[in-house]
Write a protein that holds these residues in place. Sequence first.
Motif, PDB file in Angstrom:
ATOM      1  N   GLN A 272       0.838  -1.199   0.000  1.00  0.00           N
ATOM      2  CA  GLN A 272       0.000   0.000   0.000  1.00  0.00           C
ATOM      3  C   GLN A 272       0.874   1.251   0.000  1.00  0.00           C
ATOM      4  OE1 GLN A 272      -3.238   0.176  -0.195  1.00  0.00           O
ATOM      5  NE2 GLN A 272      -4.070  -1.743   0.529  1.00  0.00           N
ATOM      6  N   LYS A 273       1.973   1.231  -0.734  1.00  0.00           N
ATOM      7  CA  LYS A 273       2.871   2.393  -0.747  1.00  0.00           C
ATOM      8  C   LYS A 273       3.645   2.426  -2.052  1.00  0.00           C
ATOM      9  CE  LYS A 273       5.149   0.174   2.785  1.00  0.00           C
ATOM     10  NZ  LYS A 273       5.997   0.067   3.950  1.00  0.00           N
TER      11      LYS A 273
ATOM     12  N   LEU B  48      -0.319  -8.370  -3.629  1.00  0.00           N
ATOM     13  CA  LEU B  48      -1.514  -7.603  -3.921  1.00  0.00           C
ATOM     14  C   LEU B  48      -1.106  -6.138  -3.864  1.00  0.00           C
ATOM     15  CD1 LEU B  48      -4.537  -7.285  -4.456  1.00  0.00           C
ATOM     16  CD2 LEU B  48      -4.873  -7.308  -1.971  1.00  0.00           C
ATOM     17  N   LEU B  49      -1.087  -5.504  -5.022  1.00  0.00           N
ATOM     18  CA  LEU B  49      -0.700  -4.098  -5.081  1.00  0.00           C
ATOM     19  C   LEU B  49      -1.943  -3.251  -4.881  1.00  0.00           C
ATOM     20  CD1 LEU B  49       1.725  -4.365  -8.114  1.00  0.00           C
ATOM     21  CD2 LEU B  49       2.244  -4.534  -5.674  1.00  0.00           C
ATOM     22  N   GLY B  50      -1.942  -2.483  -3.815  1.00  0.00           N
ATOM     23  CA  GLY B  50      -3.092  -1.666  -3.459  1.00  0.00           C
ATOM     24  C   GLY B  50      -3.325  -0.535  -4.448  1.00  0.00           C
TER      25      GLY B  50
ATOM     26  N   GLY C 152       5.679   1.705  -8.085  1.00  0.00           N
ATOM     27  CA  GLY C 152       7.101   1.485  -7.908  1.00  0.00           C
ATOM     28  C   GLY C 152       7.664   0.660  -9.037  1.00  0.00           C
ATOM     29  N   SER C 153       8.786  -0.016  -8.769  1.00  0.00           N
ATOM     30  CA  SER C 153       9.449  -0.778  -9.819  1.00  0.00           C
ATOM     31  C   SER C 153      10.221  -1.950  -9.227  1.00  0.00           C
ATOM     32  CB  SER C 153      10.392   0.135 -10.596  1.00  0.00           C
ATOM     33  OG  SER C 153      11.398   0.652  -9.733  1.00  0.00           O
ATOM     34  N   PHE C 154      10.444  -2.962 -10.075  1.00  0.00           N
ATOM     35  CA  PHE C 154      11.238  -4.132  -9.728  1.00  0.00           C
ATOM     36  C   PHE C 154      12.381  -4.227 -10.732  1.00  0.00           C
ATOM     37  CE2 PHE C 154       7.231  -4.997  -7.835  1.00  0.00           C
ATOM     38  CZ  PHE C 154       7.430  -5.911  -6.827  1.00  0.00           C
TER      39      PHE C 154
END
Length: 148
Positions: free
Chosen positions: A89-90, A118-120, A125-127
């Motif tokens: 969640q960020k 689970l991406l809120g 962001g990135s991987f």
Amino acid sequence: AQRSRPTLAYKVDGKEVSEKEYNERIRNVQQRALDPWISQSDMGGLKEGDVLVPDHCADVPQAIAAVKHGGTVYIRKGTYKWEGVLVVQKHMHVRGEPNPDEGLPGGTGRPTLEGRWLLGERSSGSFKHVNCIARFDPPSAPPAPPLA
């Protein structure tokens, strides 16, 4: 009357350790944070609010919980698995330790993250330099036929 200094308790991974062992551990983490793959990363190196796995946190769920909004989770080589769903969640970034022997016979490859994410709604962001393997719940068994 002379006052005695209070005795300080040093803990590493929940275990009490000597001051010498604690300071040595801190120096080791600081040195490893200067590894070129971290200090020269596209995220600008380890900053306040960033987390290094497994040096600061033993696993990925702990690291995701600990990293500050806008921070980076740096992950050393290895396979990291977790059960359940990891809710993000960020805004954050994940950077794995690149591996020059990746793809070579006997090479160890990059860090592998195996679990459910689970991406809120407000997460982003990135991987980079990580393998992500999704884990799904096993399919439910079909209902048993009625007994005659």
